[in-house]
Design a protein around this motif. Structure first.
Motif, PDB file in Angstrom:
ATOM      1  N   ARG A  27     -33.256   5.525  -7.077  1.00  0.00           N
ATOM      2  CA  ARG A  27     -34.015   4.818  -6.041  1.00  0.00           C
ATOM      3  C   ARG A  27     -33.837   5.445  -4.661  1.00  0.00           C
ATOM      4  O   ARG A  27     -34.611   5.184  -3.758  1.00  0.00           O
ATOM      5  CB  ARG A  27     -33.549   3.360  -5.930  1.00  0.00           C
ATOM      6  CG  ARG A  27     -33.598   2.569  -7.199  1.00  0.00           C
ATOM      7  CD  ARG A  27     -32.784   1.301  -7.066  1.00  0.00           C
ATOM      8  NE  ARG A  27     -31.389   1.622  -6.754  1.00  0.00           N
ATOM      9  CZ  ARG A  27     -30.481   0.748  -6.347  1.00  0.00           C
ATOM     10  NH1 ARG A  27     -30.811  -0.519  -6.204  1.00  0.00           N
ATOM     11  NH2 ARG A  27     -29.247   1.117  -6.088  1.00  0.00           N
ATOM     12  N   ARG A  28     -32.822   6.237  -4.496  1.00  0.00           N
ATOM     13  CA  ARG A  28     -32.446   6.717  -3.159  1.00  0.00           C
ATOM     14  C   ARG A  28     -33.392   7.781  -2.626  1.00  0.00           C
ATOM     15  O   ARG A  28     -33.879   8.619  -3.366  1.00  0.00           O
ATOM     16  CB  ARG A  28     -31.027   7.275  -3.168  1.00  0.00           C
ATOM     17  CG  ARG A  28     -29.999   6.194  -3.278  1.00  0.00           C
ATOM     18  CD  ARG A  28     -28.594   6.771  -3.118  1.00  0.00           C
ATOM     19  NE  ARG A  28     -27.667   5.683  -2.942  1.00  0.00           N
ATOM     20  CZ  ARG A  28     -27.297   5.203  -1.759  1.00  0.00           C
ATOM     21  NH1 ARG A  28     -27.741   5.742  -0.665  1.00  0.00           N
ATOM     22  NH2 ARG A  28     -26.464   4.191  -1.681  1.00  0.00           N
ATOM     23  N   THR A  29     -33.547   7.754  -1.320  1.00  0.00           N
ATOM     24  CA  THR A  29     -34.332   8.794  -0.646  1.00  0.00           C
ATOM     25  C   THR A  29     -33.409   9.819   0.008  1.00  0.00           C
ATOM     26  O   THR A  29     -33.863  10.810   0.568  1.00  0.00           O
ATOM     27  CB  THR A  29     -35.251   8.174   0.429  1.00  0.00           C
ATOM     28  OG1 THR A  29     -34.448   7.415   1.340  1.00  0.00           O
ATOM     29  CG2 THR A  29     -36.285   7.272  -0.233  1.00  0.00           C
ATOM     30  N   ALA A  30     -32.098   9.559  -0.036  1.00  0.00           N
ATOM     31  CA  ALA A  30     -31.090  10.500   0.462  1.00  0.00           C
ATOM     32  C   ALA A  30     -29.863  10.379  -0.432  1.00  0.00           C
ATOM     33  O   ALA A  30     -29.674   9.360  -1.100  1.00  0.00           O
ATOM     34  CB  ALA A  30     -30.714  10.169   1.901  1.00  0.00           C
ATOM     35  N   GLU A  31     -29.026  11.401  -0.426  1.00  0.00           N
ATOM     36  CA  GLU A  31     -27.806  11.340  -1.231  1.00  0.00           C
ATOM     37  C   GLU A  31     -26.867  10.285  -0.668  1.00  0.00           C
ATOM     38  O   GLU A  31     -27.017   9.834   0.468  1.00  0.00           O
ATOM     39  CB  GLU A  31     -27.125  12.711  -1.234  1.00  0.00           C
ATOM     40  CG  GLU A  31     -27.929  13.747  -1.998  1.00  0.00           C
ATOM     41  CD  GLU A  31     -27.116  14.975  -2.335  1.00  0.00           C
ATOM     42  OE1 GLU A  31     -25.877  14.902  -2.315  1.00  0.00           O
ATOM     43  OE2 GLU A  31     -27.734  16.001  -2.640  1.00  0.00           O
ATOM     44  N   TYR A  32     -25.883   9.894  -1.462  1.00  0.00           N
ATOM     45  CA  TYR A  32     -24.857   8.984  -0.980  1.00  0.00           C
ATOM     46  C   TYR A  32     -24.131   9.635   0.189  1.00  0.00           C
ATOM     47  O   TYR A  32     -23.799  10.817   0.146  1.00  0.00           O
ATOM     48  CB  TYR A  32     -23.826   8.703  -2.088  1.00  0.00           C
ATOM     49  CG  TYR A  32     -24.251   7.689  -3.107  1.00  0.00           C
ATOM     50  CD1 TYR A  32     -24.153   6.326  -2.839  1.00  0.00           C
ATOM     51  CD2 TYR A  32     -24.725   8.084  -4.343  1.00  0.00           C
ATOM     52  CE1 TYR A  32     -24.530   5.384  -3.794  1.00  0.00           C
ATOM     53  CE2 TYR A  32     -25.103   7.152  -5.295  1.00  0.00           C
ATOM     54  CZ  TYR A  32     -24.993   5.805  -5.015  1.00  0.00           C
ATOM     55  OH  TYR A  32     -25.370   4.885  -5.957  1.00  0.00           O
ATOM     56  N   ASP A  33     -23.886   8.865   1.221  1.00  0.00           N
ATOM     57  CA  ASP A  33     -23.093   9.288   2.375  1.00  0.00           C
ATOM     58  C   ASP A  33     -23.514  10.652   2.930  1.00  0.00           C
ATOM     59  O   ASP A  33     -22.701  11.568   3.047  1.00  0.00           O
ATOM     60  CB  ASP A  33     -21.606   9.308   1.993  1.00  0.00           C
ATOM     61  CG  ASP A  33     -20.689   9.340   3.212  1.00  0.00           C
ATOM     62  OD1 ASP A  33     -21.146   8.987   4.315  1.00  0.00           O
ATOM     63  OD2 ASP A  33     -19.523   9.734   3.051  1.00  0.00           O
TER      64      ASP A  33
END
Length: 199
Positions: A27-33
Motif C-alpha cells: 500500500r505504501r507510496t514510500a519505503e518505511y522510514d
C-alpha cells in the motif's frame, strides 16, 4: 551468493514491474522510514547516553557489511530447525496483511511443509478472528506449540503499522504461554505424587 543475487534481482524486478514503492507493504507510496528517523534517533548522543550505549558504535538500519556476511545464509531454509524447536518451545509467527515479500501466503507455504507431529492439524485450521477495541485486528490459529497471527492493515513492519494490535498480540501470547507452562509444571508435580502449589 548466486542464489542471493537471483533473489535480489527477482525482488527488484517485481518491485519495478509492479510500480510499488516497497514489497514490504504493497500500500505504501514510500519505503518505511525514508528519512531514516530511527537511525538518527539511535545515533543521537542523548539517546546513547539514556540507553548506556557505546558512543563510538554507529547504528545502521541496513548494513552492507552484515548483508555480505549473511549472504551465504540467506537462501537456506531453516524450517527443519523449527521442527525441532516446536518439540520443546512455543513459537509465535506473525505476518502483516499487506506484506508482499514475506507475507501470509509465503509463510503458509513453508509452514504446510513442516515435518511436525501437528502439521496436518495446523494446516486444516482456518483461524479465528481477534479484535482490538471491538475492531477486527486479524486472525490467529494455534495448535500445540505453534501460533500464527495475521495482523490486519499492516505490512512487514507490523509494530510500526499496528502498534496497539502488536502489543495485544504479544501480551496475549506471552500470557497464554505462561499459563500453559504453569499448568504443565503443576501436572508434573501432581503426577510425581507430590503436590506443590505453583504460583
Amino acid at each position: 551468493p548466486q542464489a542471493v543475487e537471483m533473489r535480489s534481482k527477482l525482488i527488484d524486478y517485481i518491485g519495478t514491474a509492479s510500480g510499488l514503492a516497497t514489497l514490504l507493504d504493497i500500500r505504501r507510496t514510500a519505503e518505511y522510514d525514508p528519512g531514516e528517523g530511527v537511525q538518527q534517533l539511535l545515533n543521537s548522543s542523548e539517546y546513547k547516553t539514556l540507553m548506556q550505549a557505546d558512543p563510538r558504535v554507529e547504528y545502521l538500519s541496513c548494513s552492507s557489511v552484515v548483508e555480505k556476511v549473511l549472504a551465504s545464509d540467506t537462501m537456506k531454509s531453516a524450517s527443519h530447525l523449527l521442527e525441532d524447536i516446536l518439540d520443546v518451545l512455543p513459537v509465535l509467527l506473525y505476518q502483516g496483511q499487506f506484506d508482499g515479500q514475506d507475507g501470509v501466503a509465503s509463510n503458509n507455504a513453508w509452514i504446510s511443509d513442516l515435518d511436525w507431529e501437528y502439521s496436518r492439524d495446523f494446516s486444516q485450521l482456518e483461524g479465528d478472528l481477534w479484535f482490538v477495541n471491538d475492531t477486527p485486528a486479524g486472525w490467529n490459529r494455534s495448535v500445540s506449540t505453534l501460533t500464527q497471527v495475521m495482523i490486519r492493515n499492516a505490512g512487514h513492519m507490523v509494530p510500526t503499522d499496528q502498534p496497539q494490535a502488536t502489543q495485544q498480540m504479544f501480551d496475549t501470547w506471552i500470557e497464554t504461554v505462561l499459563q500453559l507452562t504453569t499448568q504443565a509444571k503443576a501436572n508434573q508435580v501432581q503426577q510425581s505424587g507430590v503436590y506443590v502449589e505453583v504460583l
